[in-house]
Design a protein around this motif. Sequence first.
Motif, short mmCIF file in Angstrom:
data_model
loop_
_atom_site.label_atom_id
_atom_site.label_comp_id
_atom_site.label_asym_id
_atom_site.label_seq_id
_atom_site.Cartn_x
_atom_site.Cartn_y
_atom_site.Cartn_z
N GLU A 65 25.37 11.02 -47.59
CA GLU A 65 26.48 10.28 -47.00
C GLU A 65 26.15 8.81 -46.82
N ARG A 66 27.08 8.11 -46.22
CA ARG A 66 26.86 6.72 -45.82
C ARG A 66 26.11 6.73 -44.49
N ILE A 67 25.32 5.71 -44.29
CA ILE A 67 24.62 5.58 -43.02
C ILE A 67 25.03 4.27 -42.37
N SER A 68 24.83 4.18 -41.09
CA SER A 68 25.02 2.92 -40.40
C SER A 68 23.80 2.70 -39.51
N LEU A 69 23.45 1.46 -39.36
CA LEU A 69 22.27 1.10 -38.61
C LEU A 69 22.64 -0.04 -37.67
N ASP A 70 22.28 0.09 -36.43
CA ASP A 70 22.44 -0.96 -35.43
C ASP A 70 21.06 -1.27 -34.88
N ALA A 71 20.69 -2.55 -34.92
CA ALA A 71 19.36 -2.93 -34.43
C ALA A 71 19.46 -4.23 -33.66
N ALA A 72 18.55 -4.37 -32.72
CA ALA A 72 18.42 -5.62 -31.97
C ALA A 72 17.42 -6.51 -32.70
N ILE A 73 17.70 -7.79 -32.72
CA ILE A 73 16.80 -8.80 -33.29
C ILE A 73 16.15 -9.52 -32.12
N TYR A 74 14.82 -9.53 -32.12
CA TYR A 74 14.07 -10.20 -31.05
C TYR A 74 13.27 -11.37 -31.60
N PRO A 75 13.36 -12.54 -31.03
CA PRO A 75 14.29 -12.97 -29.99
C PRO A 75 15.64 -13.32 -30.59
N ALA A 76 16.66 -13.32 -29.73
CA ALA A 76 18.02 -13.68 -30.15
C ALA A 76 18.16 -15.19 -30.02
N LEU A 77 18.33 -15.86 -31.15
CA LEU A 77 18.49 -17.30 -31.14
C LEU A 77 19.03 -17.77 -32.47
N PRO A 78 19.86 -18.84 -32.45
CA PRO A 78 20.28 -19.42 -33.73
C PRO A 78 19.06 -20.04 -34.41
N ILE A 79 18.99 -19.94 -35.73
CA ILE A 79 17.85 -20.44 -36.49
C ILE A 79 18.15 -21.87 -36.95
N ASN A 80 17.30 -22.81 -36.56
CA ASN A 80 17.45 -24.19 -36.98
C ASN A 80 16.84 -24.34 -38.36
N LEU A 81 17.68 -24.43 -39.38
CA LEU A 81 17.20 -24.50 -40.76
C LEU A 81 16.58 -25.84 -41.10
N ASP A 82 16.82 -26.86 -40.27
CA ASP A 82 16.20 -28.17 -40.47
C ASP A 82 14.77 -28.23 -39.94
N ASP A 83 14.42 -27.28 -39.10
CA ASP A 83 13.10 -27.26 -38.48
C ASP A 83 12.10 -26.58 -39.43
N GLU A 84 11.02 -27.26 -39.76
CA GLU A 84 10.01 -26.70 -40.66
C GLU A 84 9.37 -25.44 -40.08
N GLU A 85 9.40 -25.29 -38.77
CA GLU A 85 8.85 -24.09 -38.12
C GLU A 85 9.65 -22.83 -38.45
N SER A 86 10.88 -22.99 -38.95
CA SER A 86 11.71 -21.84 -39.31
C SER A 86 11.25 -21.19 -40.60
N ASN A 87 10.51 -21.94 -41.44
CA ASN A 87 10.00 -21.37 -42.68
C ASN A 87 8.89 -20.37 -42.35
N GLY A 88 9.10 -19.13 -42.77
CA GLY A 88 8.12 -18.09 -42.47
C GLY A 88 8.34 -17.45 -41.12
N LEU A 89 9.47 -17.72 -40.48
CA LEU A 89 9.77 -17.15 -39.18
C LEU A 89 9.89 -15.63 -39.29
N VAL A 90 9.23 -14.91 -38.38
CA VAL A 90 9.27 -13.45 -38.36
C VAL A 90 9.85 -13.01 -37.03
N LEU A 91 10.89 -12.16 -37.11
CA LEU A 91 11.55 -11.63 -35.92
C LEU A 91 11.43 -10.10 -35.93
N ALA A 92 11.31 -9.52 -34.76
CA ALA A 92 11.19 -8.06 -34.64
C ALA A 92 12.57 -7.40 -34.64
#
Length: 167
Positions: free
Chosen positions: A76-103
Amino acid sequence: MRNPLLLKQYIHSIPASSLALPAMSKNVNKGSSEQQPLMQVMLDFENGHLKLEGDWQFLIASNEKNDAACVNYNQERISLDAAIYPALPINLDDEESNGLVLALEGRIKEGAFFSYCTGLLVIDSIRTGFVGPQLNITFLLYDLQVKNSELTFKLPVYTTVDTNYNN
């Protein structure tokens, strides 16, 4: 000074294919006149939520690391609901966002059954060019109750840069 380029939400869909459907699942579109996507993902970074829905056989067959027995585990079809930690908008202009890993942590609904999953979401910058940065969002999810069951997808993100050119 320009405002930062924030990634707040992302939606990606893989449409059903008349070529892939017969090979994937005979249960897709059971009783439905309209074809459902093979996979649809919604990421809400701002509120920390991932929602995925898709055809089980497509999802498993798209990943090399799964046991062959997993393909027929669910029809059948499945559905998945998950929380992303931490919850925050990602600043794509910030070099620190490259390689960002979220749980990721959530649950999978397979018909009437639920199981728990865990995983990671990775944001990688591929390049920055004339049309703006190109990124990949990769998520890796593991069903905690099914041995050797992994879902890994790499999804493209394209942005445009609002630049005024003098010609």
